[in-house]
Design a protein around this motif. Sequence first.
Motif, short mmCIF file in Angstrom:
data_model
loop_
_atom_site.label_atom_id
_atom_site.label_comp_id
_atom_site.label_asym_id
_atom_site.label_seq_id
_atom_site.Cartn_x
_atom_site.Cartn_y
_atom_site.Cartn_z
N PRO A 153 0.82 -1.22 0.00
CA PRO A 153 0.00 0.00 0.00
C PRO A 153 0.85 1.26 0.00
O PRO A 153 1.88 1.33 0.68
N ARG A 154 0.40 2.25 -0.75
CA ARG A 154 1.06 3.55 -0.79
C ARG A 154 0.00 4.61 -0.99
O ARG A 154 -1.10 4.32 -1.44
N GLY A 155 0.31 5.85 -0.65
CA GLY A 155 -0.63 6.93 -0.87
C GLY A 155 -0.76 7.82 0.35
O GLY A 155 -0.22 7.54 1.43
N VAL A 156 -1.50 8.91 0.18
CA VAL A 156 -1.62 9.89 1.25
C VAL A 156 -2.31 9.33 2.48
O VAL A 156 -1.93 9.65 3.62
N SER A 157 -3.29 8.46 2.31
CA SER A 157 -3.95 7.88 3.48
C SER A 157 -3.01 6.96 4.25
O SER A 157 -3.03 6.91 5.48
N VAL A 158 -2.17 6.24 3.53
CA VAL A 158 -1.18 5.37 4.17
C VAL A 158 -0.18 6.21 4.96
O VAL A 158 0.15 5.90 6.12
N ASP A 159 0.29 7.29 4.36
CA ASP A 159 1.25 8.17 5.03
C ASP A 159 0.65 8.78 6.29
O ASP A 159 1.32 8.86 7.34
N LEU A 160 -0.60 9.23 6.21
CA LEU A 160 -1.25 9.84 7.37
C LEU A 160 -1.48 8.82 8.48
O LEU A 160 -1.30 9.13 9.67
N ALA A 161 -1.89 7.62 8.12
CA ALA A 161 -2.11 6.58 9.13
C ALA A 161 -0.81 6.28 9.88
O ALA A 161 -0.79 6.16 11.12
N ARG A 162 0.27 6.15 9.14
CA ARG A 162 1.55 5.82 9.78
C ARG A 162 2.06 6.97 10.63
O ARG A 162 2.64 6.74 11.71
N GLU A 163 1.85 8.20 10.20
CA GLU A 163 2.28 9.35 10.99
C GLU A 163 1.45 9.46 12.27
O GLU A 163 2.00 9.77 13.34
N ALA A 164 0.15 9.22 12.17
CA ALA A 164 -0.69 9.23 13.38
C ALA A 164 -0.23 8.16 14.35
O ALA A 164 -0.14 8.39 15.57
N GLY A 165 0.05 6.97 13.83
CA GLY A 165 0.54 5.90 14.69
C GLY A 165 1.86 6.24 15.35
O GLY A 165 2.07 5.96 16.54
N ARG A 166 2.75 6.88 14.60
CA ARG A 166 4.04 7.29 15.16
C ARG A 166 3.85 8.27 16.30
O ARG A 166 4.48 8.14 17.36
N ARG A 167 2.97 9.24 16.12
CA ARG A 167 2.76 10.26 17.14
C ARG A 167 2.05 9.70 18.38
O ARG A 167 2.24 10.21 19.49
N LEU A 168 1.26 8.68 18.18
CA LEU A 168 0.55 8.05 19.30
C LEU A 168 1.34 6.90 19.90
O LEU A 168 0.90 6.28 20.87
N ASP A 169 2.49 6.60 19.28
CA ASP A 169 3.32 5.48 19.73
C ASP A 169 2.53 4.17 19.69
O ASP A 169 2.54 3.38 20.64
N LEU A 170 1.83 3.97 18.56
CA LEU A 170 1.05 2.75 18.36
C LEU A 170 1.51 2.06 17.07
O LEU A 170 1.72 2.74 16.06
N PRO A 171 1.65 0.74 17.09
CA PRO A 171 1.90 0.04 15.82
C PRO A 171 0.69 0.16 14.92
O PRO A 171 -0.46 0.15 15.41
N VAL A 172 0.90 0.30 13.62
CA VAL A 172 -0.19 0.50 12.68
C VAL A 172 -0.44 -0.77 11.87
O VAL A 172 0.49 -1.34 11.31
N GLU A 173 -1.68 -1.21 11.86
CA GLU A 173 -2.11 -2.31 10.99
C GLU A 173 -2.96 -1.72 9.87
O GLU A 173 -4.01 -1.13 10.14
N LEU A 174 -2.52 -1.86 8.64
CA LEU A 174 -3.29 -1.39 7.50
C LEU A 174 -4.29 -2.47 7.11
O LEU A 174 -3.91 -3.58 6.74
N VAL A 175 -5.56 -2.14 7.21
CA VAL A 175 -6.64 -3.07 6.86
C VAL A 175 -7.14 -2.66 5.48
O VAL A 175 -7.64 -1.54 5.31
#
Length: 270
Positions: free
Chosen positions: A60-82
Amino acid sequence: MDAARRTFCAAGGLLLAGCASSRPDARAAARAELGATGKLRAAINFGNPILASKDAAGEPRGVSVDLAREAGRRLDLPVELVLFNSAGNVVEAVKARQVDLAFVAIDPVRAADMEYTAPYVIIEGAYLVRNGSPLQRNEDVDRPGTRVAVGRGSAYDLFLTRELKSAALVRAPTSPEVTNLFLAQNLEVAAGVKQQLEADAKRVGGVRLLPGRFMVIEQAMGVPKGRVASQAWLSGFIEEMKASGFVAESLRKHGIEGAGVAPADGRNRR
C-alpha cells in the motif's frame, strides 16, 4: 494554561481541536480509544486512487497510508493497514468497529455512524460518456432514460441518490469496476473520481469526460461514532498535517494530480 492561551483556544472549533490535541491528557485519551486492541487499525481503500494504491511490490502507498503511519508514530502505536476495495466496505467496517480509523468522504448519511475530522484533501466527481453521446454538460445527465453507473456505497452513490430526480443509478460492486459496468451494460453515463475516469478513458478509448465536475468530495479521517477523544485529537492532527505541508508533499510524492489540500477548517464535522 494561562488566560491568553485559554482565550486563544476558545476562539473556534479548529483552535479547540488543535489545543486539545497538544495536551498530554488529550493524546492519552485518543491513544486509549484508537489503540484499544494494542494497535491502530487503519482502513485503506484502494477504490479511490487519490488516496491509496499499490506499488510495484504490491504494498500500500498513498496519502492515506502516510497519514495513518504518521498518526501511529505520534501516538506510539503500531499500525495495521486493513485493506479494502470500496468505500462502502470501509464504512461497514467502521460501523462494526473492525477498524479504528478510516479515510472517507464526508457525507451526512455516514455521519450517523462516524465522527469526522475536517477534510484534508478535496477531489472532484466527474461523468464519463461515449464519444457519440448527446450529453454535453453535467446538467444534461439528470433526465428520464439516463442510466448512471456508480460504485455501491461510494460518496458519488450517496450524493447522486439524493440529487438525481429522473436518471437511474446502476451500482457496480466497487468504484474501480464502474467503467467496465458502464461498457458491459451499455449504460449512458459513468460517475466517479475524475482521475480514475480519466485513466479509464485512456484505457478503453471511445469515451470522454463531461466538462467540469458534478460534485466536490471532501476526504476526511473518520472514527466510530462516540469516539470523541479520538475525533478531537485527530482534528488537531489533520490541521497540523495540512499546515505543515505534509499532505501536499505526500500528494506530490505519490504523483497525484487534480487533488488539492483542503483549506484550514474549524468546523467540527460529525
